[in-house]
Design a protein around this motif. Sequence first.
Motif, PDB file in Angstrom:
ATOM      1  N   ARG A 121      -9.581 -15.617  69.701  1.00 15.66           N
ATOM      2  CA  ARG A 121      -9.802 -14.788  70.891  1.00 15.66           C
ATOM      3  C   ARG A 121      -9.039 -15.357  72.094  1.00 15.66           C
ATOM      4  O   ARG A 121      -8.801 -16.572  72.187  1.00 15.66           O
ATOM      5  CB  ARG A 121     -11.301 -14.736  71.227  1.00 15.66           C
TER       6      ARG A 121
ATOM      7  N   ARG B  71     -17.632 -22.188  72.108  1.00 14.58           N
ATOM      8  CA  ARG B  71     -16.904 -21.288  73.011  1.00 14.58           C
ATOM      9  C   ARG B  71     -17.360 -21.433  74.459  1.00 14.58           C
ATOM     10  O   ARG B  71     -16.646 -21.020  75.376  1.00 14.58           O
ATOM     11  CB  ARG B  71     -17.012 -19.848  72.531  1.00 14.58           C
TER      12      ARG B  71
ATOM     13  N   LEU C 104      -9.641 -18.963  74.085  1.00 16.37           N
ATOM     14  CA  LEU C 104     -10.389 -19.912  73.250  1.00 16.37           C
ATOM     15  C   LEU C 104      -9.472 -20.626  72.258  1.00 16.37           C
ATOM     16  O   LEU C 104      -9.924 -21.139  71.232  1.00 16.37           O
ATOM     17  CB  LEU C 104     -11.511 -19.188  72.497  1.00 16.37           C
TER      18      LEU C 104
ATOM     19  N   THR D  48     -21.847 -20.444  64.488  1.00 20.55           N
ATOM     20  CA  THR D  48     -21.058 -19.306  64.956  1.00 20.55           C
ATOM     21  C   THR D  48     -20.157 -19.650  66.141  1.00 20.55           C
ATOM     22  O   THR D  48     -19.373 -18.821  66.593  1.00 20.55           O
ATOM     23  CB  THR D  48     -22.002 -18.165  65.382  1.00 20.55           C
ATOM     24  N   GLY D  49     -20.308 -20.875  66.661  1.00 16.11           N
ATOM     25  CA  GLY D  49     -19.517 -21.269  67.825  1.00 16.11           C
ATOM     26  C   GLY D  49     -20.202 -20.996  69.147  1.00 16.11           C
ATOM     27  O   GLY D  49     -19.548 -20.953  70.186  1.00 16.11           O
ATOM     28  N   TYR D  50     -21.511 -20.840  69.125  1.00 16.53           N
ATOM     29  CA  TYR D  50     -22.259 -20.529  70.343  1.00 16.53           C
ATOM     30  C   TYR D  50     -21.950 -21.532  71.452  1.00 16.53           C
ATOM     31  O   TYR D  50     -21.681 -21.151  72.604  1.00 16.53           O
ATOM     32  CB  TYR D  50     -23.764 -20.514  70.040  1.00 16.53           C
TER      33      TYR D  50
ATOM     34  N   MET E  34     -16.015 -17.640  60.611  1.00 15.46           N
ATOM     35  CA  MET E  34     -16.398 -17.059  61.901  1.00 15.46           C
ATOM     36  C   MET E  34     -15.765 -17.841  63.049  1.00 15.46           C
ATOM     37  O   MET E  34     -15.339 -17.253  64.056  1.00 15.46           O
ATOM     38  CB  MET E  34     -17.921 -17.066  62.050  1.00 15.46           C
ATOM     39  N   LEU E  35     -15.709 -19.169  62.902  1.00 21.85           N
ATOM     40  CA  LEU E  35     -15.120 -20.002  63.946  1.00 21.85           C
ATOM     41  C   LEU E  35     -13.629 -19.721  64.098  1.00 21.85           C
ATOM     42  O   LEU E  35     -13.094 -19.759  65.216  1.00 21.85           O
ATOM     43  CB  LEU E  35     -15.358 -21.481  63.630  1.00 21.85           C
TER      44      LEU E  35
ATOM     45  N   GLU F  57     -12.215 -16.846  63.611  1.00 25.62           N
ATOM     46  CA  GLU F  57     -12.126 -15.594  64.368  1.00 25.62           C
ATOM     47  C   GLU F  57     -12.359 -15.843  65.854  1.00 25.62           C
ATOM     48  O   GLU F  57     -11.673 -15.269  66.710  1.00 25.62           O
ATOM     49  CB  GLU F  57     -13.147 -14.598  63.831  1.00 25.62           C
ATOM     50  N   THR F  58     -13.312 -16.725  66.154  1.00 22.11           N
ATOM     51  CA  THR F  58     -13.595 -17.057  67.551  1.00 22.11           C
ATOM     52  C   THR F  58     -12.394 -17.724  68.210  1.00 22.11           C
ATOM     53  O   THR F  58     -12.013 -17.401  69.347  1.00 22.11           O
ATOM     54  CB  THR F  58     -14.817 -17.993  67.635  1.00 22.11           C
TER      55      THR F  58
ATOM     56  N   GLU G 223     -27.104 -16.203  67.678  1.00 24.90           N
ATOM     57  CA  GLU G 223     -26.517 -15.402  68.756  1.00 24.90           C
ATOM     58  C   GLU G 223     -27.530 -14.472  69.412  1.00 24.90           C
ATOM     59  O   GLU G 223     -27.149 -13.545  70.142  1.00 24.90           O
ATOM     60  CB  GLU G 223     -25.346 -14.585  68.208  1.00 24.90           C
TER      61      GLU G 223
END
Length: 335
Positions: free
Chosen positions: A226, A195, A229, A190-192, A219-220, A222-223, A158
């Motif tokens: 949002r 997302r 998403l 991290t889903g860079y 972490m994904l 949590e993403t 990130e």
Amino acid sequence: MRVYVPKQVKELSALPVPPGRRPVPIRSGRCAAPELRFENPVDRQIESLSRLTFLANDNVTAHWLGLLAWRDHCAMEALMLHHSSPRTLLLTLLLSCAGGACSQPAPTQQVAPQLALREAASDPVYGEVAPSADGIGKTYQEREISAVMGWQGAAWLEREEREREERGSLLLQELRLEPGMDVADVGAGTGYYARRMAPLVGPGGKVYAVDVQPEMVAMLRETAARPGLGNIVPVQAGVDDPKLAPGSIDLALMVDVYHELEYPHEVMTRLVLALKPGGRLVFVEYRAEDESVPIKPLHKMSEAQVRREAALHALDWERTADTLPWQHVVVFRKR
């Protein structure tokens, strides 16, 4: 040198050897298969099963065995080969039916040996070397597999300068995504990218964010929670299985991931299965051909190496884009 041997090969090589069998070794210093000529019609029937590649350490004079395939009562025989190149060892599967035992096979014994040979020939072959500083000591197609970047390095994925260094926005253009597509970000971290792809395929399409590390999958999740998403679907993968349903995705993307797969052959097999007919598989890897790319050598791959390994699967090379500063974008399409 230690070699990972497919289970079926172990089982077949333990069978008794009938008298009068003569091996016919064929050698080659490269994995690009030479033209092979077979001595009888039965040999020609298994031409597609004629070669396996085993890998050897530079410090070892490679030698191992080729297998003489058998049909019905003609059993296996070990053939010792001594190869001049310490990097590759070509193993040949040959059927050498000499004698009357093969001329009148029992009908009930014809299918299983041929099936077992097909399975053995399609199994991956891994080797072992002394682990390098950045590797795991396991080899595939003449390269050492690199160690996985742990979830502790998530901040690097990130980093603020990533767009400037790697131009991920150009990569998204190369993917040619459309609304309604279902895509997989394999090794999503991290889903860079997940997302960034989500709005491009939404609202009807999904992004399957696949990772093998539970911490990354957390972490994904949590993403995916949002706003905007919700079409990201986190997937906990296994080391040899991305856990994607057959025929479920239009595109699979691996960004700086493939070189770290502990079981690349198995993962690729399942990814191809997960692709819809005509679906695309995209490799993004740091260019090994370019010494100026500031990445450790074991975390780079050449285009030739990517294409060599993809050629083992039901994929056709479509194009390679070199629009990114540091990475190849190598695109394949499912046959």
